[in-house]
Scaffold this motif. Sequence first.
Motif, PDB file in Angstrom:
ATOM      1  N   SER A 199       1.419  -0.792   0.259  1.00  0.00           N
ATOM      2  CA  SER A 199      -0.129   0.260   0.169  1.00  0.00           C
ATOM      3  C   SER A 199       0.899   1.484  -0.228  1.00  0.00           C
ATOM      4  CB  SER A 199      -0.946  -0.091   1.184  1.00  0.00           C
ATOM      5  OG  SER A 199      -0.213   0.205   2.939  1.00  0.00           O
ATOM      6  N   ARG A 200       2.180   1.251  -0.357  1.00  0.00           N
ATOM      7  CA  ARG A 200       2.746   1.728  -0.070  1.00  0.00           C
ATOM      8  C   ARG A 200       3.344   2.535  -1.456  1.00  0.00           C
ATOM      9  NH1 ARG A 200       9.022   2.154   3.335  1.00  0.00           N
ATOM     10  NH2 ARG A 200       9.596   4.476   2.474  1.00  0.00           N
ATOM     11  N   PRO A 201       3.062   3.660  -1.818  1.00  0.00           N
ATOM     12  CA  PRO A 201       3.594   4.935  -3.093  1.00  0.00           C
ATOM     13  C   PRO A 201       4.835   5.500  -2.986  1.00  0.00           C
ATOM     14  CG  PRO A 201       2.283   5.976  -2.010  1.00  0.00           C
ATOM     15  CD  PRO A 201       2.575   4.873  -1.375  1.00  0.00           C
ATOM     16  N   LEU A 202       5.525   4.347  -4.439  1.00  0.00           N
ATOM     17  CA  LEU A 202       7.240   5.405  -4.135  1.00  0.00           C
ATOM     18  C   LEU A 202       7.075   6.719  -4.242  1.00  0.00           C
ATOM     19  CD1 LEU A 202       9.915   4.066  -4.653  1.00  0.00           C
ATOM     20  CD2 LEU A 202       9.418   4.337  -7.758  1.00  0.00           C
ATOM     21  N   GLU A 203       8.081   6.608  -3.671  1.00  0.00           N
ATOM     22  CA  GLU A 203       8.561   7.789  -3.576  1.00  0.00           C
ATOM     23  C   GLU A 203       9.166   9.249  -4.964  1.00  0.00           C
ATOM     24  OE1 GLU A 203      10.597   8.947   0.207  1.00  0.00           O
ATOM     25  OE2 GLU A 203       9.368   7.677   1.028  1.00  0.00           O
ATOM     26  N   GLU A 211       3.200  13.038 -12.381  1.00  0.00           N
ATOM     27  CA  GLU A 211       2.094  12.326 -13.028  1.00  0.00           C
ATOM     28  C   GLU A 211       1.817  10.660 -13.235  1.00  0.00           C
ATOM     29  OE1 GLU A 211       4.672  13.585 -16.631  1.00  0.00           O
ATOM     30  OE2 GLU A 211       4.269  14.060 -14.732  1.00  0.00           O
ATOM     31  N   GLU A 212       3.058  10.503 -12.942  1.00  0.00           N
ATOM     32  CA  GLU A 212       3.504   8.475 -12.719  1.00  0.00           C
ATOM     33  C   GLU A 212       2.377   7.591 -12.411  1.00  0.00           C
ATOM     34  OE1 GLU A 212       5.292   4.981 -14.316  1.00  0.00           O
ATOM     35  OE2 GLU A 212       6.354   6.971 -14.388  1.00  0.00           O
ATOM     36  N   LYS A 213       1.692   6.793 -12.848  1.00  0.00           N
ATOM     37  CA  LYS A 213       0.150   5.836 -12.152  1.00  0.00           C
ATOM     38  C   LYS A 213       0.646   4.660 -11.576  1.00  0.00           C
ATOM     39  CE  LYS A 213      -3.092   8.175 -14.455  1.00  0.00           C
ATOM     40  NZ  LYS A 213      -4.153   8.028 -15.621  1.00  0.00           N
ATOM     41  N   ASP A 214       0.218   3.923 -10.479  1.00  0.00           N
ATOM     42  CA  ASP A 214       0.193   2.434 -10.403  1.00  0.00           C
ATOM     43  C   ASP A 214       1.675   2.847  -9.141  1.00  0.00           C
ATOM     44  OD1 ASP A 214      -1.702   2.363 -11.461  1.00  0.00           O
ATOM     45  OD2 ASP A 214      -0.502   0.822 -13.034  1.00  0.00           O
ATOM     46  N   ARG A 215       2.218   3.888  -8.107  1.00  0.00           N
ATOM     47  CA  ARG A 215       3.053   3.865  -7.879  1.00  0.00           C
ATOM     48  C   ARG A 215       3.777   2.733  -6.551  1.00  0.00           C
ATOM     49  NH1 ARG A 215       5.681  10.357  -6.681  1.00  0.00           N
ATOM     50  NH2 ARG A 215       4.932  10.873  -8.786  1.00  0.00           N
ATOM     51  N   VAL A 216       2.226   2.585  -6.228  1.00  0.00           N
ATOM     52  CA  VAL A 216       2.534   1.649  -5.657  1.00  0.00           C
ATOM     53  C   VAL A 216       2.649   0.348  -5.837  1.00  0.00           C
ATOM     54  CG1 VAL A 216       1.445  -0.833  -3.657  1.00  0.00           C
ATOM     55  CG2 VAL A 216       0.623   2.102  -3.773  1.00  0.00           C
ATOM     56  N   LYS A 217       1.925   0.115  -6.622  1.00  0.00           N
ATOM     57  CA  LYS A 217       3.240  -1.480  -7.905  1.00  0.00           C
ATOM     58  C   LYS A 217       4.413  -1.439  -8.148  1.00  0.00           C
ATOM     59  CE  LYS A 217       2.425  -3.282 -12.528  1.00  0.00           C
ATOM     60  NZ  LYS A 217       1.399  -3.397 -13.419  1.00  0.00           N
ATOM     61  N   THR A 218       4.590   0.263  -8.562  1.00  0.00           N
ATOM     62  CA  THR A 218       6.106   0.180  -9.260  1.00  0.00           C
ATOM     63  C   THR A 218       6.989  -0.042  -7.976  1.00  0.00           C
ATOM     64  OG1 THR A 218       5.299   2.182 -10.871  1.00  0.00           O
ATOM     65  CG2 THR A 218       7.349   1.568  -9.585  1.00  0.00           C
ATOM     66  N   TYR A 219       6.426   0.183  -6.884  1.00  0.00           N
ATOM     67  CA  TYR A 219       7.584   0.126  -4.710  1.00  0.00           C
ATOM     68  C   TYR A 219       7.031  -1.183  -4.803  1.00  0.00           C
ATOM     69  CZ  TYR A 219       8.701   0.813  -0.667  1.00  0.00           C
ATOM     70  OH  TYR A 219      10.430   0.726   0.356  1.00  0.00           O
ATOM     71  N   VAL A 220       6.557  -2.248  -5.284  1.00  0.00           N
ATOM     72  CA  VAL A 220       6.795  -3.236  -4.873  1.00  0.00           C
ATOM     73  C   VAL A 220       7.702  -4.011  -6.302  1.00  0.00           C
ATOM     74  CG1 VAL A 220       5.325  -5.966  -5.293  1.00  0.00           C
ATOM     75  CG2 VAL A 220       4.233  -3.299  -4.076  1.00  0.00           C
ATOM     76  N   LEU A 221       7.848  -3.786  -6.884  1.00  0.00           N
ATOM     77  CA  LEU A 221       8.216  -4.400  -8.647  1.00  0.00           C
ATOM     78  C   LEU A 221       9.819  -4.297  -7.820  1.00  0.00           C
ATOM     79  CD1 LEU A 221       6.412  -3.460 -11.654  1.00  0.00           C
ATOM     80  CD2 LEU A 221       7.011  -5.938 -10.891  1.00  0.00           C
ATOM     81  N   ARG A 222       9.848  -2.609  -7.245  1.00  0.00           N
ATOM     82  CA  ARG A 222      11.289  -2.025  -7.240  1.00  0.00           C
ATOM     83  C   ARG A 222      12.390  -3.234  -6.045  1.00  0.00           C
ATOM     84  NH1 ARG A 222      12.811   4.015  -7.224  1.00  0.00           N
ATOM     85  NH2 ARG A 222      12.627   3.430  -9.141  1.00  0.00           N
ATOM     86  N   THR A 227      15.338  -7.283  -3.941  1.00  0.00           N
ATOM     87  CA  THR A 227      15.369  -8.847  -3.258  1.00  0.00           C
ATOM     88  C   THR A 227      16.060  -9.995  -3.570  1.00  0.00           C
ATOM     89  OG1 THR A 227      13.942  -7.653  -1.610  1.00  0.00           O
ATOM     90  CG2 THR A 227      14.463 -10.268  -0.723  1.00  0.00           C
ATOM     91  N   TYR A 228      14.522  -9.903  -4.588  1.00  0.00           N
ATOM     92  CA  TYR A 228      15.016 -11.476  -5.633  1.00  0.00           C
ATOM     93  C   TYR A 228      15.844 -11.248  -7.486  1.00  0.00           C
ATOM     94  CZ  TYR A 228      11.913 -12.845  -1.415  1.00  0.00           C
ATOM     95  OH  TYR A 228      11.523 -12.819  -0.360  1.00  0.00           O
ATOM     96  N   GLY A 229      16.408  -9.807  -7.672  1.00  0.00           N
ATOM     97  CA  GLY A 229      16.657  -9.888  -8.794  1.00  0.00           C
ATOM     98  C   GLY A 229      15.156  -9.815 -10.228  1.00  0.00           C
ATOM     99  N   ILE A 230      13.845  -9.963 -10.044  1.00  0.00           N
ATOM    100  CA  ILE A 230      13.351 -10.200 -10.770  1.00  0.00           C
ATOM    101  C   ILE A 230      12.189  -9.337 -10.617  1.00  0.00           C
ATOM    102  CG2 ILE A 230      13.133 -13.036  -9.777  1.00  0.00           C
ATOM    103  CD1 ILE A 230      10.060 -11.745  -8.112  1.00  0.00           C
ATOM    104  N   SER A 231      11.788  -9.757 -11.644  1.00  0.00           N
ATOM    105  CA  SER A 231      10.625  -8.673 -12.868  1.00  0.00           C
ATOM    106  C   SER A 231       9.737  -8.549 -12.934  1.00  0.00           C
ATOM    107  CB  SER A 231      11.822  -8.090 -14.312  1.00  0.00           C
ATOM    108  OG  SER A 231      11.509  -9.444 -15.281  1.00  0.00           O
ATOM    109  N   GLU A 232       8.228  -8.077 -13.682  1.00  0.00           N
ATOM    110  CA  GLU A 232       7.022  -8.506 -13.785  1.00  0.00           C
ATOM    111  C   GLU A 232       7.589  -8.883 -14.712  1.00  0.00           C
ATOM    112  OE1 GLU A 232       3.243  -5.919 -14.040  1.00  0.00           O
ATOM    113  OE2 GLU A 232       5.292  -5.268 -14.410  1.00  0.00           O
ATOM    114  N   GLU A 233       8.038  -8.815 -15.742  1.00  0.00           N
ATOM    115  CA  GLU A 233       8.254  -9.988 -16.254  1.00  0.00           C
ATOM    116  C   GLU A 233       8.359 -11.778 -16.522  1.00  0.00           C
ATOM    117  OE1 GLU A 233       7.540 -10.911 -20.252  1.00  0.00           O
ATOM    118  OE2 GLU A 233       6.948  -8.381 -20.112  1.00  0.00           O
ATOM    119  N   ASP A 234       8.965 -11.710 -14.774  1.00  0.00           N
ATOM    120  CA  ASP A 234       9.452 -12.734 -14.729  1.00  0.00           C
ATOM    121  C   ASP A 234       8.663 -13.752 -13.820  1.00  0.00           C
ATOM    122  OD1 ASP A 234      11.947 -13.166 -15.721  1.00  0.00           O
ATOM    123  OD2 ASP A 234      12.340 -12.060 -13.821  1.00  0.00           O
TER     124      ASP A 234
END
Length: 465
Positions: A199-203, A211-222, A227-234
């Motif tokens: 639930s935490r957006p990327l700063e 104006e970037e959207k989905d900052r919570v998702k972006t933070y999760v991906l980061r 931590t694991y070296g994996i991307s959304e495609e993985d």
Amino acid sequence: MDRENVWKTYKPEDLDELERISRSYKECLDEGKTERECVKVAVRMLEEKGFRRLDQIIENKERLQAGDGVYAVCMEKSVAAFRIGTEPLERGMNILGAHIDSPRIDVKQNPLYENEELAYLDTHYYGGIKKYQWVTTPLAIHGVVAGTDGTVTQIHIGEKDEDPVFAVTDLLVHLASQQMEKKASAVIEGEKLDLLIGSRPLEDDENLKKEEKDRVKTYVLRLLEQTYGISEEDFVSAELEIVPAGKARDCGIDRSMIMAYGQDDRVCAFTSLFALLDVQQVKKTACCILVDKEEIGSVGATGMHSKFFENVVAELTALLVGESELKVRRALQNSRMLSSDVSAAFDPMFAEAFEKRSSAFFAKGLVFNKFTGSRGKSGSNDANAEYLALIRKVMDAHQVAYQFAELGKVDAGGGGTIAYIMANYGMEVIDSGVAVLCMHAPWEITSKADVFEAYKGYKAFILDM
């Protein structure tokens, strides 16, 4: 027939052994919450007892002899282990067969999304579950992520005290008047079992537009990348399973029971494995096979319907006496098997679903089901009377407490196992396992006494059948 509560029969040395088995079993449950993890546990235990991988024996052009321990793994999700007997393999094997998959929630291949600044993983449940039981309980993520570079990353989040946990949300009771009027099967729909993971957006930073959207998702991906070296495609090449977070625990003020996730059917799988590991010399080759996919029909390459087991028996035949399709068929047909799967324990809170005279009870020992299936025995193996008599003889000789039961009232429902699949080879098969309360719930309950009697019964079977 009334069976005595087996707790009344135990001597102090029996209780010590019971607690030893229970501790080992709970450790296996904690370490093996997915089929891959169960195989890993089994392989480690087998190798500690001197069992060797079949493919390595073949590669080294070795021969097998009586007393040897050998095992084979299929896609890291199923395992078959054998203790070679003194009798020719074509005279048959004594087989303990159980499944190591359990009802759960799986992560989809394109799962990560954000909705109103909450991040979720889209899911698809696996096996027969009551969906409403999976909401508002701490959940963990176990599995693997395979990268295109050949790496396989293990994911294991939610079990350590310092780990975060995850949840599927539910509607607050204050606003649930309409929800509460729904049938239990529709209170929580499958598409609402999505997992809340952030639930935490990327700063703001130099690489992120305001104006970037989905900052919570972006933070999760980061965080996943760091931590694991994996991307959304993985996620596309991942197998991630959502299971209840937490360890197996003693249940009851008297510590007579075990509460844990996945006891269907790991209570039979691990006690079968314990039995095989504890025998050194056998007349008939002893086998323990732990398979995947039973909860969805035993399908696929790692399910009992596959040719994995048959192929392994063919390889064993070749190593023992040379290649012979006829001797493989004889080995299978002349075998005897316990389809080691759980049974429904009589629950007095829901007595209306059971026929008491034909029910399994806690602390009455190992449960045998002559048949399973549903209603008119549909989809069932139905064991022969002569085989049942032989089972009784062996259990009595080894002083194993046991009971015979059916799965609830005739028209109440039903269930199936892998028994009918192995019976296709012409071998004698019967379902045999531990009585379970709350079967297929996130947390299931067994009696320590029944776990102990299952271990004793499985060991007696592979020694003397």
